[in-house]
Design an enzyme around this catalytic site. Structure first.
Site, short mmCIF file in Angstrom:
data_model
loop_
_atom_site.label_atom_id
_atom_site.label_comp_id
_atom_site.label_asym_id
_atom_site.label_seq_id
_atom_site.Cartn_x
_atom_site.Cartn_y
_atom_site.Cartn_z
N ASP A 398 -47.32 26.37 -134.44
CA ASP A 398 -46.84 25.03 -134.06
C ASP A 398 -45.93 25.07 -132.83
OD1 ASP A 398 -48.20 24.14 -136.24
OD2 ASP A 398 -46.51 23.17 -137.22
N HIS A 534 -79.95 24.90 -154.40
CA HIS A 534 -80.15 23.51 -154.85
C HIS A 534 -79.75 23.39 -156.31
CE1 HIS A 534 -81.88 19.55 -155.26
NE2 HIS A 534 -82.47 19.98 -156.37
#
Ligand SMILES: Cc1cc2nc3c(=O)[nH]c(=O)nc-3n(C[C@H](O)[C@H](O)[C@H](O)COP(=O)(O)OP(=O)(O)OC[C@H]3O[C@@H](n4cnc5c(N)ncnc54)[C@H](O)[C@@H]3O)c2cc1C
Ligand SMILES: NC(=O)c1ccc[n+]([C@@H]2O[C@H](COP(=O)([O-])OP(=O)(O)OC[C@H]3O[C@@H](n4cnc5c(N)ncnc54)[C@H](O)[C@@H]3O)[C@@H](O)[C@H]2O)c1
Length: 564
Positions: A398, A534
């Site tokens: 930051d 899936h």
């Protein structure tokens, strides 16, 4: 012990199990061997490294038995000194020890910095609660699943404790991982005295001066509160206070509709508050891809107990006092004329973060901050007032303002350590994903559509867009969570992925297929042949890549057999 080594090497070829010879290696040479093998095997140098490092820190304490904090280069106390033990400093320290550097980390407060103590970690604990509350309160949703729940409620202190306990647990994991690796944790506030020289100490005690071959500044950020806003920590507060959940106001104004505003709006509305957003720009969530922002407004704002004022600044905010409510004076962002006054129970100030770089002694090395941020080059090397690289000095996280995200700070730290160890490394910031943990989540990587179109115009290429809906996904429908969209921004001539934006169930987890593809330079014509289980949510991205129309020849290395 050996199993942990194979975990950190992430290669079956060199796992300690399959290579008993490793057992006779010295601690640090085994870990250096690990790094060496990564290169021999053709792994790219680190481009984006996840904050999984925090979660992995417990297993690393075991791995640490094999490692150690080496001896410093001649003439120095340490090879590397890091100022600030947030996630950026922590990530850099772990990697430095792995690379055999004698490392110290200076921390003026508690280990873990913003993310662990006042950011990602406690906020995600609150969001875990808000997600469940939201689900249990949605009669329509429960009915669709055939469920009956009499009523949902919460114990405020219990929720607050959950957030606080999680922060303590992760803080202690981080601290233990540093200790176990032998990183010297130096308590006190650090500052730079001169080239390759740092001092640290606690107020009222004599300071200690140490030398280091390389120094990393990783001092992070604090909440930014605009002038005119009076924070009392009780009725007008920042995320630092809000995360303690000392009370749940009936009506709260949230100033700023970025990440913090949006996540807290999710928490407060689930816990029963009414929220009013105050946003300076013309639309809510101005940082997001506009199409995703619009959809987010339809899903996360409009159906909830939320209203908003856009295009206005909160010019003055006065805390509640003597029975009077919190007073918010709004002005038009363009004309600066008074536009409205709000009276609410509380105000959360979520207007961005300011770098925490005061008192770092940067003037001693001719470095001038820009709005407090430390200027850096592409390698996170600090630049002086004349724009020249300051030898052996880096700034990550930051404090440099490049990308204010925990995993970005950590990845920057690792990238710097790679450079310090003489390995070429440029972190591709466009491959770093971001996520907003609302319900449903929003995630993104790379460019937004307007950014991509601007770049295309400058560089002369076409941009195409593909989209898939969660409504077509079996798993999402089974969960009765079909609301959502995935959007792909790409170059049809080359198949390059320019950006991916997702709003929908578990979007924060789904984005990594796209961010890894960008980091590794994988093209759509290749990734579209990758197979997905899936039924899973990952098929949303499978569909997305398959629906893109790429005009160049297929080069699907993905299906080529891998040499044994
Ligand atoms: C509410 C909130 C939620 C967030 N959620 C997320 C999220 O979900 N995901 C995400 O990626 N990011 C999130 N962030 C952002 C993330 O917390 C920051 O990007 C990250 O903490 C930056 O890490 P850092 O190491 O650069 O700095 P910090 O974490 O701020 O650490 C800096 C450390 O340096 C110490 N320090 C400062 N000056 C000195 C000095 N002179 N001497 C010694 N020590 C010093 C400080 O005490 C601190 O411990 C969130 C932030 C907030 C506020
Ligand atoms: N999930 C996550 O990754 C996460 C979560 C929280 C915070 N963060 C990080 O923390 C940082 C800070 O978050 P944030 O939400 O405070 O900042 P932000 O920059 O995301 O959003 C701030 C918003 O406040 C608005 N604003 C600024 N001044 C204003 C004023 N006076 N009146 C009205 N509106 C005003 C801005 O236009 C902007 O929309 C971000 O950079 C983000 O990366 C990340």
């Amino acid at each position: 012990m050996q199993a942990s080594l194979s975990l950190s090497c992430a290669s079956p070829v060199i796992s300690a199990k399959s290579n008993p010879a490793l057992g006779s290696f010295s601690k640090s040479s085994a870990l250096r061997f690990c790094g060496l093998k990564r290169e021999v095997l053709g792994f790219r140098s680190v481009k984006s490294v996840g904050l999984g490092r925090i979660q992995r820190s417990v297993s690393r304490t075991v791995t640490a038995a094999l490692s150690g904090n080496g001896s410093a280069s001649k003439g120095f106390d340490y090879d590397l000194v890091i100022i600030g033990a947030g996630v950026g400093g922590h990530g850099a320290a772990l990697h430095a020890v792995e690379e055999g550097l004698k490392t110290a980390i200076i921390e003026g407060d508690v280990i873990g910095g913003t993310c662990v103590n006042r950011g990602c970690v406690p906020s995600k604990a609150l969001l875990a609660v808000s997600g469940r509350m939201r689900e249990l309160q949605s009669e329509h949703h429960l009915k669709a699943l055939g469920l009956q729940v009499s009523s949902a409620g919460y114990d405020r202190q219990g929720v607050a404790d959950h957030a606080n306990n999680l922060a303590s647990k992760i803080r202690s994991n981080l601290t233990n991982s540093l200790k176990a690796l032998g990183v010297d944790i130096l308590n006190g506030v650090g500052s730079i005295v001169g080239p390759q020289k740092v001092k640290y100490g606690k107020a009222g005690f004599p300071e200690t001066e140490i030398t280091a071959k390389d120094i990393i500044i990783a001092t992070g950020s604090v909440p930014f509160v605009p002038n005119g806003i009076e924070v009392d920590g009780k009725t007008v507060f920042t995320s630092d206070h809000a995360l303690k959940l000392e009370w749940v106001p009936d009506w709260i104004a949230i100033v700023g509709s970025g990440y913090i505003g949006l996540e807290f709006s999710d928490v407060y509305t689930a816990l029963g508050s009414e929220v009013t957003f105050v946003e300076a720009l013309d639309q809510l969530m101005p940082g997001f891809d506009p199409e995703i922002g619009k959809l987010a407004q339809r899903i996360l704002i409009n159906p909830r107990n939320v209203d908003y004022h856009t295009g206005v600044f909160a010019k003055k905010i006065t805390p509640a006092k003597d029975g009077r409510p919190v007073l918010i004076e709004l002005i038009d962002a363009k004309t600066k004329e008074p536009s409205d006054t709000l009276e609410v129970d509380a105000a959360l100030i979520a207007t961005g973060r300011a770098p925490f770089t005061k008192g770092l002694g940067l003037e001693n090395i001719n470095v001038v901050t820009q709005r407090g941020f430390v200027p850096i080059d592409d390698h996170m090397q600090v630049l002086d007032a004349g724009g020249n690289r300051v030898p052996h000095l880096y700034c990550i996280g930051d404090a440099n303002g490049k990308m204010m995200l925990a995993h970005a700070a950590s990845a920057q730290g690792i990238s710097v350590v790679e450079r310090v160890c003489g390995k070429e490394n440029v972190l591709n910031h466009l491959s770093i994903p971001a996520a907003c943990f609302t319900h449903p989540e929003i995630s993104m990587v790379g460019l937004t559509e307007p950014q991509a179109r601007e770049k295309a115009e400058q560089e002369g290429f076409e941009v195409s867009i593909a989209k898939t809906s969660f409504k077509a996904n079996t798993k999402a429908l089974a969960e009765n969570e079909g609301e959502g969209l995935a959007k792909l921004i790409y170059r049809p001539d080359t198949g390059e992925i320019l950006g991916v934006h997702i709003l929908g169930l578990h979007a924060a987890d789904l984005i990594h297929e796209a961010s890894n593809a960008i980091a590794l330079g994988t093209r759509i014509q290749d990734i579209k042949f990758a197979v997905h289980a899936h039924p899973t949510l990952s098929e949303v991205l499978d569909e997305l890549f398959k629906s893109a129309k790429v005009n160049c020849a297929v080069s699907h290395s993905v299906n080529e057999p891998v040499a044994a």
